[in-house]
Design a protein around this motif. Structure first.
Motif, PDB file in Angstrom:
ATOM      1  N   GLU A   1       0.847  -1.191   0.000  1.00 50.77           N
ATOM      2  CA  GLU A   1       0.000   0.000   0.000  1.00 50.77           C
ATOM      3  C   GLU A   1       0.887   1.247   0.000  1.00 50.77           C
TER       4      GLU A   1
ATOM      5  N   ASP B   1      -4.146   3.543  11.607  1.00 50.97           N
ATOM      6  CA  ASP B   1      -5.171   2.719  10.972  1.00 50.97           C
ATOM      7  C   ASP B   1      -6.187   3.619  10.278  1.00 50.97           C
ATOM      8  N   GLY B   2      -6.560   3.221   9.061  1.00 46.98           N
ATOM      9  CA  GLY B   2      -7.570   4.003   8.334  1.00 46.98           C
ATOM     10  C   GLY B   2      -6.946   5.126   7.542  1.00 46.98           C
ATOM     11  N   SER B   3      -5.792   4.846   6.911  1.00 49.93           N
ATOM     12  CA  SER B   3      -5.046   5.955   6.302  1.00 49.93           C
ATOM     13  C   SER B   3      -5.790   6.631   5.153  1.00 49.93           C
ATOM     14  N   SER B   4      -6.807   5.957   4.590  1.00 52.85           N
ATOM     15  CA  SER B   4      -7.554   6.643   3.520  1.00 52.85           C
ATOM     16  C   SER B   4      -8.373   7.802   4.091  1.00 52.85           C
TER      17      SER B   4
ATOM     18  N   ASN C   1     -17.828  -3.393   4.145  1.00 56.07           N
ATOM     19  CA  ASN C   1     -17.702  -2.727   2.852  1.00 56.07           C
ATOM     20  C   ASN C   1     -18.543  -3.501   1.838  1.00 56.07           C
TER      21      ASN C   1
ATOM     22  N   TYR D   1     -20.191   2.473   7.904  1.00 55.33           N
ATOM     23  CA  TYR D   1     -18.847   1.994   7.555  1.00 55.33           C
ATOM     24  C   TYR D   1     -17.896   3.172   7.456  1.00 55.33           C
TER      25      TYR D   1
ATOM     26  N   GLY E   1     -14.220   2.999   7.019  1.00 56.63           N
ATOM     27  CA  GLY E   1     -12.951   2.948   6.271  1.00 56.63           C
ATOM     28  C   GLY E   1     -11.770   2.876   7.222  1.00 56.63           C
ATOM     29  N   ALA E   2     -12.048   2.981   8.514  1.00 56.15           N
ATOM     30  CA  ALA E   2     -11.031   2.801   9.560  1.00 56.15           C
ATOM     31  C   ALA E   2     -11.668   1.867  10.583  1.00 56.15           C
ATOM     32  N   MET E   3     -11.111   0.680  10.687  1.00 54.94           N
ATOM     33  CA  MET E   3     -11.715  -0.308  11.585  1.00 54.94           C
ATOM     34  C   MET E   3     -11.756   0.211  13.017  1.00 54.94           C
TER      35      MET E   3
ATOM     36  N   PHE F   1     -18.858  -5.868  13.196  1.00 56.96           N
ATOM     37  CA  PHE F   1     -17.952  -5.487  12.112  1.00 56.96           C
ATOM     38  C   PHE F   1     -17.587  -6.733  11.307  1.00 56.96           C
TER      39      PHE F   1
ATOM     40  N   TYR G   1     -15.133  -8.106   8.035  1.00 58.38           N
ATOM     41  CA  TYR G   1     -14.270  -8.026   6.861  1.00 58.38           C
ATOM     42  C   TYR G   1     -13.942  -9.459   6.455  1.00 58.38           C
TER      43      TYR G   1
ATOM     44  N   LYS H   1      -8.529  -8.985   4.851  1.00 59.11           N
ATOM     45  CA  LYS H   1      -7.603  -7.854   4.760  1.00 59.11           C
ATOM     46  C   LYS H   1      -6.964  -7.519   6.102  1.00 59.11           C
TER      47      LYS H   1
ATOM     48  N   ARG I   1      -5.107  -7.477   9.572  1.00 58.72           N
ATOM     49  CA  ARG I   1      -3.905  -8.148  10.059  1.00 58.72           C
ATOM     50  C   ARG I   1      -4.125  -8.693  11.467  1.00 58.72           C
TER      51      ARG I   1
ATOM     52  N   GLU J   1      -4.048  -5.682  14.383  1.00 59.69           N
ATOM     53  CA  GLU J   1      -5.421  -5.181  14.236  1.00 59.69           C
ATOM     54  C   GLU J   1      -6.399  -6.149  14.917  1.00 59.69           C
TER      55      GLU J   1
HETATM   56  P1  AFP Z   1      -5.467   1.282   6.015  1.00 58.49           P
HETATM   57  O1  AFP Z   1      -4.995   1.633   7.381  1.00 58.49           O
HETATM   58  O2  AFP Z   1      -4.384   0.737   5.166  1.00 58.49           O
HETATM   59  O3  AFP Z   1      -6.243   2.387   5.397  1.00 58.49           O
HETATM   60  O4  AFP Z   1      -6.482   0.039   6.147  1.00 58.49           O
HETATM   61  C1  AFP Z   1      -7.538   0.163   7.030  1.00 58.49           C
HETATM   62  C2  AFP Z   1      -8.191  -1.172   7.187  1.00 58.49           C
HETATM   63  O5  AFP Z   1      -7.261  -2.182   7.458  1.00 58.49           O
HETATM   64  C3  AFP Z   1      -9.265  -1.136   8.276  1.00 58.49           C
HETATM   65  O6  AFP Z   1      -9.013  -0.209   9.266  1.00 58.49           O
HETATM   66  C4  AFP Z   1     -10.524  -0.827   7.500  1.00 58.49           C
HETATM   67  O7  AFP Z   1     -11.687  -1.299   8.122  1.00 58.49           O
HETATM   68  C5  AFP Z   1     -10.273  -1.531   6.196  1.00 58.49           C
HETATM   69  O8  AFP Z   1      -8.868  -1.523   5.997  1.00 58.49           O
HETATM   70  C6  AFP Z   1     -10.949  -0.844   5.050  1.00 58.49           C
HETATM   71  O9  AFP Z   1     -10.719  -1.568   3.902  1.00 58.49           O
HETATM   72  P2  AFP Z   1     -11.590  -1.288   2.568  1.00 58.49           P
HETATM   73  O10 AFP Z   1     -11.183   0.047   2.072  1.00 58.49           O
HETATM   74  O11 AFP Z   1     -11.193  -2.402   1.658  1.00 58.49           O
HETATM   75  O12 AFP Z   1     -13.025  -1.346   2.944  1.00 58.49           O
END
Ligand code: AFP
Length: 325
Positions: free
Chosen positions: A55, A106-109, A198, A230, A232-234, A248, A250, A262, A264, A268
């Protein structure tokens, strides 16, 4: 309101572990400050590098990782460090009593959109039978965690943590710079019908999982009160679930690299599972208790369902009575 250290002392936590927790939390306060400065801190956006998961790393990921690594390296009680952002185990002090693993951000997006992000951490006792730089240090069951927690950088900075007793919630008091105990004992509600997944991944899920969600979405009788959130950050989703109840998901899916989901296991799933269990909930992977899964590698992934008992049980029952999974 009680401060963190007196709470830990009352819980009978050993002094060296309290000091180690303090080190981790000192790093989180620094991260919280940078996060709260947003664009002014100059750490938003991407670097050109990729982490071990393939990533793209955000600048704040790298900064948070470095802060935690530097501060933990200065702590005499740390033997080894593992991080989402480090391919290998980082050896620290060869005879120290503890090992620490973390997902620094966590949740870097969510970083660039002023959304929720967090730091997840877990502490185990170090093993004397393997070297400090060995991944075997971290090949311990989740049940061996001596402390698990996260700090959520949201509208307030919020610490959720357990040292083996109840899951407790603390809020960072910016006026004196310390974490104050604001929820002495988190108890997971069993009444919620809220799920977190998701749904865009539906097309990649196995048939049994798709079938379960078909029921949840379209069976108006049984699931009339169902709703979805949802993040985007668990860490944000689990925080909401710990406070309000829900579940939750995944699951594993058909995309390359996601055969085991996905999330870890080490930094996580296991720490979040411990927080959920200590609040009275459940956390499973393919129907098995996450904290009892023998780790196979440092950055191992696991499919995850965690939250209120009834919702986890219902999912596992639906999936494992279905031969397509
Ligand atoms: P990042 O920290 O790399 O953004 O990943 C976050 C994560 O591991 C978790 O916190 C989210 O719930 C999950 O990914 C989101 O994944 P999707 O974007 O595939 O839904």
């Amino acid at each position: 309101m009680e401060r963190l250290i007196p709470t830990l002392k009352k819980d009978g936590v050993e002094l060296d572990l309290i000091l180690l927790i303090r080190t981790i939390l000192a790093a989180t306060k620094e991260i919280a400050f940078r996060v709260s400065q947003g664009e002014l801190s100059g750490v938003l956006g991407s670097t050109l590098d990729e982490n071990i998961q393939g990533e793209v790393q955000k600048k704040l990921d790298v900064l948070a990782n470095q802060l935690l690594k530097d501060m933990l390296s200065d702590d005499d009680s740390v033997r080894s460090i593992a991080s989402e952002e480090e391919e290998f185990v980082v050896p620290v002090h060869s005879t120290a009593p503890y090992i620490v693993a973390f997902d620094p951000l966590d949740g870097s997006s969510n970083i660039d959109i002023n959304g929720q992000i967090g730091t997840i951490f877990t502490i185990y006792r170090a093993r004397d039978d393997v070297a400090a730089n060995s991944p075997e240090q971290f090949a311990q069951l989740g049940t061996e965690q001596v402390c698990a927690g996260y700090v959520l950088y949201g509208p307030s900075t919020y610490l959720m943590m357990t040292t083996g007793g109840p899951t407790r919630g603390y809020t960072l008091d910016l006026t004196h710079g310390g974490y104050l105990l604001t929820v002495p004992e988190v108890t997971l509600s069993q009444d919620s019908m809220e799920f977190s997944a998701n749904m865009a991944n539906y097309r990649y899920w196995q048939e049994g999982v798709q079938h379960y969600f078909d029921q949840v979405l379209y069976s108006s009788e049984d699931y009339k009160d169902v709703t979805m959130r949802y993040n985007g950050a668990m860490v944000g989703d689990i925080n909401r679930i710990l406070i309000k109840g829900g579940v939750f998901h995944y699951p594993s899916d058909a995309r390359a690299g996601n055969e085991n989901g996905k999330i870890r296991l080490l930094y996580e799933a296991n720490p979040l599972a411990m927080l959920i269990e200590k609040a009275g909930g459940k956390a499973t992977a393919h129907g098995k208790r996450i904290m009892a899964l023998p780790p196979t590698s440092l950055h191992q992934r696991v499919p995850v369902v965690m939250g209120s008992n009834n919702l986890v049980d219902e999912f596992d029952k639906a999936i494992f009575s279905n031969s397509n999974v």
